[in-house]
Design an enzyme around this catalytic site. Sequence first.
Site, PDB file in Angstrom:
ATOM      1  N   TYR A   1      12.103  -4.751  -5.931  1.00 48.49           N
ATOM      2  CA  TYR A   1      10.923  -4.649  -6.804  1.00 48.49           C
ATOM      3  C   TYR A   1       9.925  -3.571  -6.410  1.00 48.49           C
ATOM      4  O   TYR A   1       9.455  -2.836  -7.262  1.00 48.49           O
ATOM      5  CB  TYR A   1      10.211  -6.010  -6.830  1.00 48.49           C
ATOM      6  CG  TYR A   1       8.908  -6.026  -7.610  1.00 48.49           C
ATOM      7  CD1 TYR A   1       8.897  -5.810  -8.980  1.00 48.49           C
ATOM      8  CD2 TYR A   1       7.705  -6.257  -6.968  1.00 48.49           C
ATOM      9  CE1 TYR A   1       7.704  -5.827  -9.699  1.00 48.49           C
ATOM     10  CE2 TYR A   1       6.509  -6.285  -7.678  1.00 48.49           C
ATOM     11  CZ  TYR A   1       6.512  -6.063  -9.040  1.00 48.49           C
ATOM     12  OH  TYR A   1       5.346  -6.074  -9.741  1.00 48.49           O
TER      13      TYR A   1
ATOM     14  N   CYS B   1       0.870  -1.174   0.000  1.00 49.15           N
ATOM     15  CA  CYS B   1       0.000   0.000   0.000  1.00 49.15           C
ATOM     16  C   CYS B   1       0.907   1.224   0.000  1.00 49.15           C
ATOM     17  O   CYS B   1       2.108   1.116   0.218  1.00 49.15           O
ATOM     18  CB  CYS B   1      -0.907   0.042   1.235  1.00 49.15           C
ATOM     19  SG  CYS B   1      -2.133  -1.286   1.311  1.00 49.15           S
TER      20      CYS B   1
ATOM     21  N   GLY C   1      -0.442   0.316  -4.910  1.00 52.49           N
ATOM     22  CA  GLY C   1      -1.781  -0.173  -4.653  1.00 52.49           C
ATOM     23  C   GLY C   1      -2.739   0.334  -5.707  1.00 52.49           C
ATOM     24  O   GLY C   1      -2.885   1.546  -5.879  1.00 52.49           O
TER      25      GLY C   1
ATOM     26  N   ASN D   1       0.364   1.381   5.865  1.00 55.71           N
ATOM     27  CA  ASN D   1       1.087   0.509   4.941  1.00 55.71           C
ATOM     28  C   ASN D   1       1.745  -0.580   5.770  1.00 55.71           C
ATOM     29  O   ASN D   1       2.551  -0.297   6.645  1.00 55.71           O
ATOM     30  CB  ASN D   1       2.136   1.310   4.167  1.00 55.71           C
ATOM     31  CG  ASN D   1       3.061   0.434   3.333  1.00 55.71           C
ATOM     32  OD1 ASN D   1       4.212   0.770   3.136  1.00 55.71           O
ATOM     33  ND2 ASN D   1       2.570  -0.687   2.836  1.00 55.71           N
ATOM     34  N   GLY D   2       1.386  -1.834   5.506  1.00 57.78           N
ATOM     35  CA  GLY D   2       1.961  -2.938   6.255  1.00 57.78           C
ATOM     36  C   GLY D   2       0.902  -3.956   6.601  1.00 57.78           C
ATOM     37  O   GLY D   2      -0.183  -3.986   6.023  1.00 57.78           O
TER      38      GLY D   2
END
Length: 485
Positions: free
Chosen positions: A257, A16, A42, A117-118
């Site tokens: 990535y 995210c 996202g 985020n996580g």
Amino acid sequence: MLTTNPFDDDKLREECGVFGVWGADSASALVALGLHALQHRGQEAAGITSFDGHQFHSHRAMGHVAGNFDRDDIIRRLAGRAGIGHVRYSTTGETAIRNVQPLFADLSSGGFAIAHNGNLSNAMKLRRELNRRGSIFQSTSDTETIIHLVATSTYRTLLDRFIDALKQVEGAYSLVCLTSEGMLACRDPLGIRPLVMGRLGDAYIFASETVALDVVGATYIRSVEPGELIIVSDRGIRSHRPFGDVRPRPCIFEHVYFSRPDSIVDGASVYSVRKQIGAELARENPVQADYVVPVPDSGVPAAIGYAQESGIPFELGIIRSHYVGRTFIQPSDQVRHLGVKLKHNANSALIQGKSIVLIDDSIVRGTTSLKIVQMLREAGAREVHMRIASPPTRHSCFYGVDTPERAKLLAAQMNVAQMNDYIKADSLAFISIEGLYRAVGEESREETQPQYCDACFTGAYPTRLTDHEEAEPADQLAMLQERYA
């Protein structure tokens, strides 16, 4: 049936992205621009919450930022000089509007919005406990657990209640939270997920990646440190470290990535690191060939590094269309097979009769690698030698990255020789874990206390996996299927 593009369904999904602004006119417009830059993190949904000094305003929608937040009327409704935003790929909870962030709640202390985020690895256990105490959840997102922990904390101030909540959660989180008093930005004690801070005039900005600061014209100040909690208000900026000293373990796959190549992650240029990964890969796994060809777009920097180190020319042997969406109609197997070429097509005039070194960032299920090798052979390639810019992905991630359950990871079921037979390449090799560490600037990987979270390669998880460990095997599978559905 509406289904994912076959070149997208065999990648580790970006987690995210979060973005926050405090103290800028038309803050929501800046948030929308920042989310555009983070769209790669996202692509299922996006949301913005703003505060105008009196009340909070929110808009959340399924789909991309473009089309949902490029309308003047929406931005005008998101009034105020403070705002936070989120782009989502679901790692916990169903794909539904109720799970789109930022999540918002009216607490006894006032409005509280949160973007995360996580992934919390003990969220299910905490949720059961909170339910027994009377909490009523409005989403299936693990992020809502934090809101309920704040709401039920017995500490007096919102800051102390927030810290109390964070001390009860496990896993990975980079958070930006908006209250009527100020903005909170924090990173978990291990720093697994990234978060950076910038400045635009008198405004402070927080984002998952530096590229989002670049897009809005902000100056990069620094990364939010692992375990650091920053409070920004009209009274200024303060930094707290409520967790004590913990050795960081940031996600090494951000360099491989997830992050955009033009970002800086924990002080390192992602583009430079990926080129160095390619150079290490060439030193470890040389091969005689005519061209080095990347799988676009994520394989490009590593392929450049491989070509420069090996002396083999770099060429674009696969051309990617940037005008194909993530999904399309696939009414038959024949159309599904042809649909591969909608997004990537072999440059036949270049590779006819040539020996190719094919560079990709990872192999997950192996289906994409099989299709790409087949496509190059059909275009006339004499040999296809595949080189992967990460070690074999043998373990699932529980920290906000969408990976299949372990039984579906090709490297968890096969050795490298068997994987090579499966994808039908002439040879297959991966960068070693030591080579990856050298590429990110470490002399070697410390076995007892690795410098990064590399659990997807090694199985060395840096935190407890409470929900996974305490579940029965059948429940573990169901949990994974729900989390990554």
